[in-house]
Write an enzyme that holds these catalytic residues in place. Sequence first.
Site, PDB file in Angstrom:
ATOM      1  CB  THR A 198      -0.840   0.042   1.297  1.00  0.00           C
ATOM      2  OG1 THR A 198      -1.521  -1.181   1.461  1.00  0.00           O
ATOM      3  CG2 THR A 198      -1.816   1.185   1.319  1.00  0.00           C
ATOM      4  N   GLY A 228      -7.991  -6.659   0.498  1.00  0.00           N
ATOM      5  CA  GLY A 228      -7.478  -6.298   1.798  1.00  0.00           C
ATOM      6  C   GLY A 228      -8.212  -5.095   2.351  1.00  0.00           C
ATOM      7  CG  ASP A 229      -6.003  -2.548   5.007  1.00  0.00           C
ATOM      8  OD1 ASP A 229      -5.253  -3.324   4.385  1.00  0.00           O
ATOM      9  OD2 ASP A 229      -5.613  -1.455   5.450  1.00  0.00           O
ATOM     10  CB  THR A 249       0.569   0.290   5.418  1.00  0.00           C
ATOM     11  OG1 THR A 249       1.215  -0.443   4.377  1.00  0.00           O
ATOM     12  CG2 THR A 249       1.549   0.520   6.560  1.00  0.00           C
ATOM     13  N   GLY A 250       0.045  -2.786   5.732  1.00  0.00           N
ATOM     14  CA  GLY A 250       0.421  -4.086   6.275  1.00  0.00           C
ATOM     15  C   GLY A 250      -0.605  -5.149   5.942  1.00  0.00           C
ATOM     16  N   GLY A 252      -3.708  -6.726   5.500  1.00  0.00           N
ATOM     17  CA  GLY A 252      -5.034  -6.131   5.451  1.00  0.00           C
ATOM     18  C   GLY A 252      -6.085  -6.865   6.237  1.00  0.00           C
TER      19      GLY A 252
END
Length: 338
Positions: A198, A228-229, A249-250, A252
């Site tokens: 992201t 994802g998120d 970030t990371g 999700g």
Amino acid sequence: MASRRKFLHSSAAGLAGLAAAPLAAAALPGPPAVGKPLVISTWDAGLNANRGAWKILGPGGYALDAVEAGVMVTEAEQSCCVGLGANPDRDGIVTLDACIMDDKYGCGSVAALERIKHPISVARRVMERTPHVMLVGPGAQQFAVAQGFPLEEQKLSPDAEKNYREWLKTSQYHPVINVENSGTRPVGPAGGPNNHDTIAMLALDAQGRLSGSCTTSGMGFKMRGRLGDSPIIGAGLFVDPEVGAAAATGQGEDVIRMAGSHTVVELMRQGRSPQAACQEAIARVAKIKGPQARDIQVAFIAVNRQGQIGAYALQKGFSYALSTTDTPRLVNSEYFLK
């Protein structure tokens, strides 16, 4: 029957009283910072993105324009993690997700979008030109084309093609922590993918207006259709003009399961500083994951309307770009797991 009428009468009276009563005062930050613009974004790709955003913020422009223009820089760069040059899903197709949110609770999102160079701009069109918040898949692409966005060639970049062929040798799926820091990376000898993620950006303009954006190609070699998120309002991004903004970030899935960015903003509403809110949210991720927390990375950035910022990560290695002038600086975030 009489007792039922009594119950309904008392319930109606109670609801009427609730409607008339003022809401409890929230612990909102003080008045918005005016005349002191800033932009914060995730990972080292944020340095170039911030420069793009500052071209708008510096002369006094609108935060919403800045967060769109800023992440468009990253979408156009050759990267493992953002834009059409990024790593594909496990079927060899690059799919893009993005969302944007302004200072009036307006929000727009696209997910599983193919062959469009700038998904963040499509997300803004969803926000401004439709009654909806999110469009996905072929419908999102159809909308983008109707809005004048050209369809790009369905073709992997040379780096992504190489990575995908290497990945096919084992077809193993392992998140790689902090992969965003180096842009394009070769796949390791065991065939572990260049996974996620992201660029997320938050901006406060000279008029004290907040906006945010988030854009990604998602995890490299993900299952087809995985989201994802990043395109989910309240998970990857949330902006509340009365309080502040946050982005994630990371991994999700672990941001989604605790509505990460919304959680950070609500903690600020309760009186936490942006830094304290990020730290509390990451501690919650660690508690939920337990021993598995060491297998993932999650990080948050945040800014309140006073112009205070915060950033915190689950593990060492997360960095963010901060600009309060036309020269951005990269900052290594504090982290939870030692």
